[in-house]
Design an enzyme around this catalytic site. Sequence first.
Site, mmCIF file in Angstrom:
data_model
loop_
_atom_site.group_PDB
_atom_site.id
_atom_site.type_symbol
_atom_site.label_atom_id
_atom_site.label_comp_id
_atom_site.label_asym_id
_atom_site.label_seq_id
_atom_site.Cartn_x
_atom_site.Cartn_y
_atom_site.Cartn_z
ATOM 1 N N ASP A 77 10.715 -65.373 36.217
ATOM 2 C CA ASP A 77 11.840 -64.567 36.015
ATOM 3 C C ASP A 77 12.159 -63.954 34.603
ATOM 4 O O ASP A 77 12.670 -62.994 34.343
ATOM 5 C CB ASP A 77 13.186 -64.984 36.626
ATOM 6 C CG ASP A 77 13.210 -65.388 37.850
ATOM 7 O OD1 ASP A 77 12.273 -65.066 38.743
ATOM 8 O OD2 ASP A 77 13.960 -66.446 38.256
ATOM 9 N N THR A 95 17.690 -75.995 35.115
ATOM 10 C CA THR A 95 16.987 -77.026 34.369
ATOM 11 C C THR A 95 17.666 -77.292 32.751
ATOM 12 O O THR A 95 17.928 -78.343 32.443
ATOM 13 C CB THR A 95 15.656 -76.954 34.236
ATOM 14 O OG1 THR A 95 15.186 -76.766 35.772
ATOM 15 C CG2 THR A 95 15.001 -78.319 33.779
HETATM 16 O O1 F6P Z 1 13.261 -68.469 39.760
HETATM 17 C C1 F6P Z 1 12.199 -68.455 40.253
HETATM 18 C C2 F6P Z 1 12.154 -67.963 41.613
HETATM 19 O O2 F6P Z 1 10.833 -67.666 41.914
HETATM 20 C C3 F6P Z 1 13.136 -66.531 41.704
HETATM 21 O O3 F6P Z 1 12.460 -65.427 41.466
HETATM 22 C C4 F6P Z 1 13.315 -66.573 43.200
HETATM 23 O O4 F6P Z 1 14.566 -65.851 43.473
HETATM 24 C C5 F6P Z 1 13.665 -67.947 43.343
HETATM 25 O O5 F6P Z 1 12.721 -68.978 42.414
HETATM 26 C C6 F6P Z 1 13.200 -68.576 44.733
HETATM 27 O O6 F6P Z 1 12.887 -69.892 44.715
HETATM 28 P P1 F6P Z 1 12.956 -70.848 45.791
HETATM 29 O O7 F6P Z 1 13.044 -70.266 47.218
HETATM 30 O O8 F6P Z 1 11.841 -71.855 45.609
HETATM 31 O O9 F6P Z 1 14.412 -71.746 45.800
#
Ligand code: F6P
Length: 353
Positions: A140, A118
């Site tokens: 994260d 973002t």
């Molecule tokens: O960036 C946040 C987060 O939760 C990471 O820890 C994880 O790898 C990822 O997003 C998974 O996101 P999504 O499955 O929503 O694309």
Amino acid sequence: MTSSKNMKIGILTAGGDCPGLNAAIRGIGKTAALKYGMEVYGFSSGYLGLVNNEYKKLSVRDMSGILTVGGTILGTSREKPFKKNDYNKYIRSKPEQIKENVEKLGLDCVVCIGGNGTMKTAWKLQQAGINVIGVPKTIDNDIWGTDRTFGFDSAVNIATEAIDRIHTTANSHKRIMVVEVMGHDAGWLTLFSGVAGGGDVILIPEIPYERAVLKEYILKRYEEGKPYSIVVVAEGINVPPKKNGEKRNKSAGNYIAEIIQKDTGLETRPTILGYIQRGGSPSPADRILASKLGSYTAQMISEGKFGHMAASKNNKVVAVPLKEVAGKLKVVPADLPLINQARALDTCFGARL
Ligand code: F6P
């Protein structure tokens, strides 16, 4: 520059959701409307709402009662408007559409709340002539330029509680329990929840592990009369690619559980915490951080501090140029004191010293 009283601002939330997004929307929007007399518009589903011109004017009432609510009232998506293969030569490009929509509505600034992707897009929009301010969020904690992101503290609490609960099964069954924690390519969430939950082994992407070290450490514990161990594993650690015909699930937690059972002969079970870490009400610390950054963002807009990210450094809110943030990743430094402090407590990081 227009006086802040006549300013119009847009807010969007992009990337994965996390606790504290609504607290930030409330912090930005209420301060913007009540203190600076700005008009506030909420765009739906991240950058997709900007491309498709999907927005709603937010009243102070719309932003009330959402401080404690998880997720985002605006919705989110992983839309990347600058991604080249998204262009269609017969219609305007997505960035052009965004520019037209922002100008049509007469927005003085678009506040982009999100993670690394973002912030990268926000910086590109600023370069394309749209005033933006970034607000960092993610469980994260991997955004460069800020000490903390909101969402992180809540996720540490959730993952720690899960590790606490897993201890009881580990102890009752005398098993090795592997817990996989989110965090993308950074080990912050695993390190903090692992230390807080008393993990015996903590594996993070920043410290390459050796299979032999894991085996030796777990067997040593077993021989010393500790028949169970808790192994906290970051989803982003390196696991070997699947070979042809191999049925293994590619998750780091499943892989580590498999090799521990194979190498030690001890019964081992994996638990993948998954999206539970991103869900629900924000912790008090995240509510405070999101409110502080939100309120400061409105101040930044009133001062015309565009092209910056609202950040938290040494417990103070500061504006960091998006140019410095975009494209960087904040990983756990190898010399972080917490790592050596945990090692002194006999926590194993999977590597020989
Ligand atoms: O960036 C946040 C987060 O939760 C990471 O820890 C994880 O790898 C990822 O997003 C998974 O996101 P999504 O499955 O929503 O694309």
